[in-house]
Design an enzyme around this catalytic site. Sequence first.
Site, mmCIF file in Angstrom:
data_model
loop_
_atom_site.group_PDB
_atom_site.id
_atom_site.type_symbol
_atom_site.label_atom_id
_atom_site.label_comp_id
_atom_site.label_asym_id
_atom_site.label_seq_id
_atom_site.Cartn_x
_atom_site.Cartn_y
_atom_site.Cartn_z
ATOM 1 N N LYS A 3 0.795 -1.229 0.000
ATOM 2 C CA LYS A 3 0.000 0.000 0.000
ATOM 3 C C LYS A 3 0.830 1.282 0.000
ATOM 4 O O LYS A 3 1.878 1.369 0.608
ATOM 5 C CB LYS A 3 -0.922 0.042 1.237
ATOM 6 N N GLU B 25 -6.462 12.814 1.962
ATOM 7 C CA GLU B 25 -7.641 12.414 2.730
ATOM 8 C C GLU B 25 -7.842 13.300 3.956
ATOM 9 O O GLU B 25 -8.969 13.675 4.302
ATOM 10 C CB GLU B 25 -7.518 10.954 3.158
ATOM 11 N N TYR C 131 -23.671 43.464 23.560
ATOM 12 C CA TYR C 131 -22.810 42.339 23.912
ATOM 13 C C TYR C 131 -23.549 41.333 24.777
ATOM 14 O O TYR C 131 -24.309 41.690 25.665
ATOM 15 C CB TYR C 131 -21.555 42.830 24.663
ATOM 16 N N LYS D 163 -14.280 32.953 19.609
ATOM 17 C CA LYS D 163 -12.852 32.914 19.281
ATOM 18 C C LYS D 163 -12.312 31.536 18.912
ATOM 19 O O LYS D 163 -11.580 31.393 17.926
ATOM 20 C CB LYS D 163 -12.050 33.512 20.449
HETATM 21 N N1 ARG Z 1 -13.770 37.610 27.566
HETATM 22 C C1 ARG Z 1 -14.854 38.343 26.999
HETATM 23 C C2 ARG Z 1 -15.150 37.839 25.585
HETATM 24 O O1 ARG Z 1 -14.323 37.190 25.055
HETATM 25 C C3 ARG Z 1 -14.550 39.796 26.945
HETATM 26 C C4 ARG Z 1 -15.715 40.696 26.948
HETATM 27 C C5 ARG Z 1 -16.391 40.616 28.264
HETATM 28 N N2 ARG Z 1 -17.414 41.581 28.416
HETATM 29 C C6 ARG Z 1 -18.363 41.517 29.347
HETATM 30 N N3 ARG Z 1 -19.240 42.434 29.366
HETATM 31 N N4 ARG Z 1 -18.401 40.514 30.190
HETATM 32 O O2 ARG Z 1 -16.191 38.044 25.016
#
Ligand code: ARG
Length: 466
Positions: free
Chosen positions: A282, A289, A316, A324
């Site tokens: 082989k 792959e 947020y 991330k």
């Molecule tokens: N470690 C957080 C993130 O990656 C940073 C921002 C945090 N902000 C907050 N209001 N707790 O998103």
Amino acid sequence: MKLWAGRFQKETDGLVNDFNSSISFDARLYKQDIEGSIAHATMLGKQGIIEEHEASRIIDGLKTILRDIEAGTAELTEDSEDIHMNVERLLTERIGDTGKRLHTARSRNDQVALDFRMFVRAEIPEIKGQILALETVLAGKAKAHVDTVMPGYTHMQRAQPTTFAHVLMAYANMFRRDVTRLEDCLARLDECPLGAGALATSTYPVDRFETAHLLGFSKPMDNSMDAVSDRDFALELLSDLSILMTHLSRFAEEIILWCSWEFKFAELDDAYSTGSSIMPQKKNPDVAELVRGKAGRVYGSLITLLTVMKGLPLAYNKDMQEDKEPVFDAIDTVKLCLPVFAAMVDTLTILPRNMERAAQVGFINATDCADYLVKKGLPFRDAYMIVGRLVNLCTKSGDTLDTLTLRDFRAISKLFDSDVYQALQLKTCVNQRKVYGGPSRESVEQQIANLEAFIAAHKDVGSDEA
Ligand code: ARG
């Protein structure tokens, strides 16, 4: 003690501390975090929001932190939760109370949006460079194979003759679009979120144009709530990388097929294939792959982030901390795949005789045979019918079109003459296709020239000096 201890009467539970913390992965943003803080402090000093000498002390402190993180001598702790609070803690430990002034008119929300955006901005030129290196390999290989005839397939059935160079240029064009897609992503992310604060900016006279300029962005983002909530740039990058991985994966699949005994159009270099632990004969296409497999992983990252973002109200939300890892993983994966894939293609041995032999069977020149009759005045549909009858005859007698006698041809249509043999030759079939984009030598040479011009024009575009 936590930064926010004033509001609380109890310590954070240890489980929550670990659960909440992102330093294990967002430490990777240290450079962008410090660059962002330096720009912010510079602007605070210039605007008189803090004293100029305080700004200078902060900036000097931040520079020592950058140096020490790079040397591995600055301690980043889980207790400080993320890279932003770790840097701020280190700063205050080093320069004392002045360090506490850095976070004036800023929030971690605009800070993380900035850091992450700058990280993506720095990675794109690297990935682009790797794609262009692959393109260079494809251009070189294609030049050597403009006359290497092979079958082109539809439905995995031999369809019409083409050349190996034409096939390589098909992939090269996909990768060109991958490059320009990444450039588009870079152009669209060129706005700075810093100064958006938590969501509604601040009451200080911050100069967002100044920080945007210092950080190499063309302008600040227009709306502060959007600025802290937007992860489109990451989604766009993941989409671009997913499409790129689709292209690599399709190409990988072809290489795997070409190297099989069933095809034997190509052979992998020993250095880019692996053996079997049990079957001594082989030679396995593991690299191809794995690239094909890793496409799934990159799609996974895209779906992860789309799903994280899909129901989030403004502005947020902590969910966004989940943005991330998929992006880091997709970038790492793509950067791992591209160079090894390029080297594998570069060292691939092509077996032109086998390609040509495969093109000789399967009536790959049947369309050309019909076109021959069309050139003699027959409508295409009638010509198509006649060639269908010839193919039928061949399948019964075990012939191919070019092994039929002229009598066989003329028994079906008097338009056939001895020049039919020339028309049916694979090289003729390929080189008659001089249409722009086609497989003829001159068409493919044009495609290679276009590719080389593209490589030269895109080498430096969008590279990040910031
Ligand atoms: N470690 C957080 C993130 O990656 C940073 C921002 C945090 N902000 C907050 N209001 N707790 O998103």
